[in-house]
Scaffold this motif. Structure first.
Motif, PDB file in Angstrom:
ATOM      1  N   GLN A 148       6.826   2.294   1.484  1.00 27.41           N
ATOM      2  CA  GLN A 148       7.499   1.820   0.233  1.00 27.41           C
ATOM      3  C   GLN A 148       6.648   2.309  -1.026  1.00 27.41           C
ATOM      4  OE1 GLN A 148       9.955  -0.226   1.003  1.00 27.41           O
ATOM      5  NE2 GLN A 148      10.007   0.246   2.623  1.00 27.41           N
ATOM      6  N   LYS A 149       5.276   2.801  -0.611  1.00 29.19           N
ATOM      7  CA  LYS A 149       4.358   3.245  -1.724  1.00 29.19           C
ATOM      8  C   LYS A 149       4.269   4.862  -1.716  1.00 29.19           C
ATOM      9  CE  LYS A 149       3.513  -1.163  -2.090  1.00 29.19           C
ATOM     10  NZ  LYS A 149       3.807  -1.952  -3.256  1.00 29.19           N
TER      11      LYS A 149
ATOM     12  N   PHE B 117      -2.710   1.148   0.705  1.00 24.95           N
ATOM     13  CA  PHE B 117      -1.367   1.270   0.415  1.00 24.95           C
ATOM     14  C   PHE B 117      -0.526   0.102   0.853  1.00 24.95           C
ATOM     15  CE2 PHE B 117      -2.849   5.521   0.112  1.00 24.95           C
ATOM     16  CZ  PHE B 117      -2.474   6.173  -1.077  1.00 24.95           C
TER      17      PHE B 117
ATOM     18  N   GLN C  19       0.694  -5.531  -1.574  1.00 26.28           N
ATOM     19  CA  GLN C  19       1.969  -5.944  -1.988  1.00 26.28           C
ATOM     20  C   GLN C  19       1.848  -6.688  -3.634  1.00 26.28           C
ATOM     21  OE1 GLN C  19       5.105  -5.984   0.040  1.00 26.28           O
ATOM     22  NE2 GLN C  19       3.594  -4.408   0.615  1.00 26.28           N
TER      23      GLN C  19
ATOM     24  N   LYS D 161      -1.447  -0.725  -8.865  1.00 30.25           N
ATOM     25  CA  LYS D 161      -1.002   0.701  -8.885  1.00 30.25           C
ATOM     26  C   LYS D 161      -1.676   1.649  -7.882  1.00 30.25           C
ATOM     27  CE  LYS D 161       0.619   4.554 -11.521  1.00 30.25           C
ATOM     28  NZ  LYS D 161       1.092   5.028 -13.176  1.00 30.25           N
TER      29      LYS D 161
END
Length: 296
Positions: free
Chosen positions: A96-97, A119, A122, A127
Motif C-alpha cells: 500500500q506504501k 512502511f 497507518q 509520509k
C-alpha cells in the motif's frame, strides 16, 4: 377559493394526516422515530421544499441511496487478511506504501528486511519514502522537503515528522526518556551527509559490498548504509531507555525497537502493541532485548 389555494390546503391536510398516523404507529407499535425515518428513507433520499410562489409544494430532487457508495481513500487504514502468513500480511501492507517491492536476495530487499517496519505505519499524516534507499544527498533533501516536521520538546534541534514527534512528546509526558546524546539532531532526523558519516565511522566500502552480496547483515544493527537509515525519513530516534516504564510509554504511543542489535534505535510504527502481529511483525528477544522485527 382559487384552484392553487385549494391544492395547497389539500396538500397541507395530507401531511397533517400522515403526521397523525405516524404518531399513532409509534404509540401502538413501539417504533421509535429513528427507526421510522430509516424505514421511510430505505430506498430514496428526497429533499422536499415549499415554494412561496403560488403557495406550492415542490420536490427538488431525489437520490437513490442504494446507488451511493463510499469509496476508500488513501487515508483509510488497511488491515491485511489474517488468513495469510506473517510474511504475506507484511508484504500486503507495505504494498500500500511502496509501489515497487524489492526482489528477494537483492541489496534493497536486505534493507527492507532490516528497516522496513516503518512502511506498516497507518497514520494518514505520516509520509513514507517511495523506496528503501536514497542514492544521494539531493534525493534525500527532495524527500525531506515534503515532510511536515515537529520539534521534540525540550531539545534544541531534534525534529521528527510531526505525528511522530507528537507521539514521542506524549510518551515523554508520561515518563522521563532521555535522548542518546541528550539533545542533538543526530539522535533524530538526519541528513544524508550525517548518515554517511556514521557509516564511515563504523564500516567501510568493503563492508558495504559484503552487505550488497548478503554476506554481512549484523552491521545493519549498528549503522545503516548511506541513504538507507530510517532517520532520513523522520521516523526514528535514538534513546537511552533503561526501564520498563519507559518501554511501556513508548509502546503505548506507537514507538518500538525494530532493528535487531540496535538497542538505542526506536521506530515510529504508529500501531498499538496488540495489533503488531496483525501486520506480520515477529516478536524477537535478542540478548535480553525485546524487538518487533519484519517477517522477511
Amino acid at each position: 377559493m382559487t384552484m392553487s389555494m385549494g391544492f395547497f390546503l389539500k396538500k397541507t391536510f395530507f401531511y397533517i394526516l400522515i403526521a397523525f398516523l405516524s404518531c399513532a404507529l409509534v404509540a401502538s407499535q413501539g417504533v421509535n422515530r429513528s427507526q421510522l425515518m430509516a424505514n421511510v428513507q430505505n430506498t430514496k433520499d428526497c429533499v422536499t421544499t415549499f415554494s412561496s410562489e403560488n403557495n406550492r409544494v415542490s420536490t427538488q430532487f431525489c437520490k437513490n441511496i442504494s446507488q451511493t457508495s463510499i469509496e476508500p481513500t488513501s487515508s483509510s487504514p488497511f488491515t491485511p487478511d489474517q488468513s495469510l502468513t506473517e510474511k504475506e500480511r507484511f508484504l500486503a501492507t507495505i504494498t500500500q506504501k511502496l509501489s515497487i517491492i524489492p526482489v528477494p536476495n537483492s541489496f534493497e530487499y536486505t534493507l527492507l528486511r532490516a528497516y522496513g517496519s516503518a512502511f506498516v505505519n497507518q497514520i494518514p499524516t505520516i509520509k513514507l519514502p517511495p523506496k528503501v534507499l536514497f542514492t544521494n544527498d539531493q534525493e534525500t533533501k527532495q524527500f525531506q522537503l515534503t515532510l511536515t516536521m515537529g520539534k521534540v520538546n525540550n531539545t534544541s534541534n531534534c525534529e521528527l515528522q510531526k505525528s511522530a514527534a507528537d507521539a514521542f512528546n506524549q510518551a515523554r509526558a508520561q515518563v522521563q526518556i532521555p535522548l542518546k546524546s541528550g539533545y542533538g539532531a543526530s539522535d533524530c532526523t538526519r541528513s544524508f551527509a550525517t548518515n554517511l558519516r556514521f557509516w564511515q565511522k563504523y564500516a567501510n566500502n568493503n563492508t558495504l559490498e559484503k552487505v550488497r552480496q548478503g554476506k554481512e547483515t549484523k552491521i545493519l544493527g549498528t549503522v545503516a548504509p548511506p541513504g538507507a537509515s530510517q532517520h532520513l525519513w523522520g521516523l526514528a530516534i535514538d534513546l537511552r531507555v533503561s526501564n520498563e516504564a519507559q518501554i511501556q510509554a513508548l509502546n503505548q504511543n506507537g514507538w518500538y525497537r525494530t532493528v535487531e542489535y540496535d538497542v538505542l534505535h526506536w521506530t515510529y510504527v504508529g500501531l498499538p502493541k496488540e495489533r503488531l502481529t496483525e501486520f506480520g511483525f515477529q516478536n524477537k528477544i535478542v540478548e535480553g532485548i525485546n524487538y518487533w522485527v519484519t517477517p522477511l
